[in-house]
Design a protein around this motif. Structure first.
Motif, PDB file in Angstrom:
ATOM      1  N   HIS A 154       0.836   5.308   5.114  1.00 12.22           N
ATOM      2  CA  HIS A 154       1.967   5.383   6.052  1.00 12.22           C
ATOM      3  C   HIS A 154       1.471   4.782   7.359  1.00 12.22           C
ATOM      4  O   HIS A 154       0.657   5.393   8.056  1.00 12.22           O
ATOM      5  CB  HIS A 154       2.411   6.832   6.236  1.00 12.22           C
TER       6      HIS A 154
ATOM      7  N   ASN B 143       0.876  -1.170   0.000  1.00  2.87           N
ATOM      8  CA  ASN B 143       0.000   0.000   0.000  1.00  2.87           C
ATOM      9  C   ASN B 143       0.915   1.222   0.000  1.00  2.87           C
ATOM     10  O   ASN B 143       1.270   1.750   1.045  1.00  2.87           O
ATOM     11  CB  ASN B 143      -0.906  -0.016   1.238  1.00  2.87           C
TER      12      ASN B 143
ATOM     13  N   THR C   1       6.272   1.293   4.092  1.00  2.71           N
ATOM     14  CA  THR C   1       4.914   1.633   4.533  1.00  2.71           C
ATOM     15  C   THR C   1       4.708   1.316   6.012  1.00  2.71           C
ATOM     16  O   THR C   1       4.126   2.119   6.757  1.00  2.71           O
ATOM     17  CB  THR C   1       3.877   0.869   3.701  1.00  2.71           C
TER      18      THR C   1
END
Length: 228
Positions: free
Chosen positions: A123, A119, A181
């Motif tokens: 974050h 993704n 991520t």
């Protein structure tokens, strides 16, 4: 010209591998994006990709109406069609080792894949911290990656796993996205390799494309209810 059918750049780690390989190697291709709507049999995505490959999955490489699916098969096909690009190491033992680690990535690291889906736009360091604390499989997968990459960077001198960019680096690029991520702990030398991969022009182009999509797909989002 080659055509490469891919899914959403933000989510589709399988699509990222051949796309980065072709772009970083400077091999011309036409990108065909089939954005995810759902994976139900009647979805637009399934109908579109079903016309190209019997697997109903991306990525698919089409060369003059000849379809090649599966990321490893695509990589081998491209390497054979473009031997001048040296997409596998030239040395026979280095080439065998590269195929070993690519195959390991292709079929392994299940805990990391499952717990930390790709993704790029997100974050998720807080989620990553909980995963790292509670998921022994993820810790084992990251430790294996760190040991593998440390050995290869030492053996072949960097900056990529086998010196210059190869299929191996393309295959591990989505892992570098996951590690970023979820902010999973890495030794400094391995964190540096992750940043070098992210800085490759082909990888940067993919990241830029992922960030530009603005497609929130709830079925790909186990940790968020909306985009950041």
């Amino acid at each position: 010209m080659l055509q490469l059918y891919i899914g959403n750049k933000n989510y589709s780690s399988w699509s990222m591998r051949p796309w980065v390989l072709l772009r970083q190697a400077g091999i011309p291709f036409e990108e065909v994006v089939l954005r995810f709507d759902s994976f139900d049999a009647g979805s637009q995505f399934k109908q579109q990709i079903g016309a190209v490959t019997p697997t109903g999955k991306v990525p698919v490489l089409v060369d003059d109406r000849f379809a090649v699916w599966d990321t490893l098969a695509i990589a081998e096909y491209v390497a054979e069609r473009h031997p001048d690009k040296q997409l596998w190491p030239a040395d026979v033992q280095a080439r065998a080792r590269a195929r070993c680690v690519v195959a390991e990535m292709h079929s392994g690291f299940g805990s990391l894949r499952s717990a930390c889906p790709m993704n790029i736009e997100a974050h998720l360091p807080d989620v990553g911290a909980l995963i790292w604390r509670d998921n022994a499989g993820v810790r084992a997968d990251v430790q294996r990656l760190a040991a593998m990459w440390t050995e290869l960077l030492a053996a072949y001198g960097g900056p990529m796993l086998f010196g210059h960019f190869t299929i191996a680096d393309a295959f591990f690029a989505p892992v570098c996205m996951r590690l970023t991520t979820y902010a999973l702990p890495l030794p400094p030398a391995i964190a540096d390799y992750v940043q070098r991969v992210r800085a490759l022009p082909g990888v940067k182009d993919w990241i830029d494309g992922a960030l530009a999509e603005k497609d929130f797909r709830d079925f790909e989002e186990p940790y968020r209810l909306q985009a950041d």
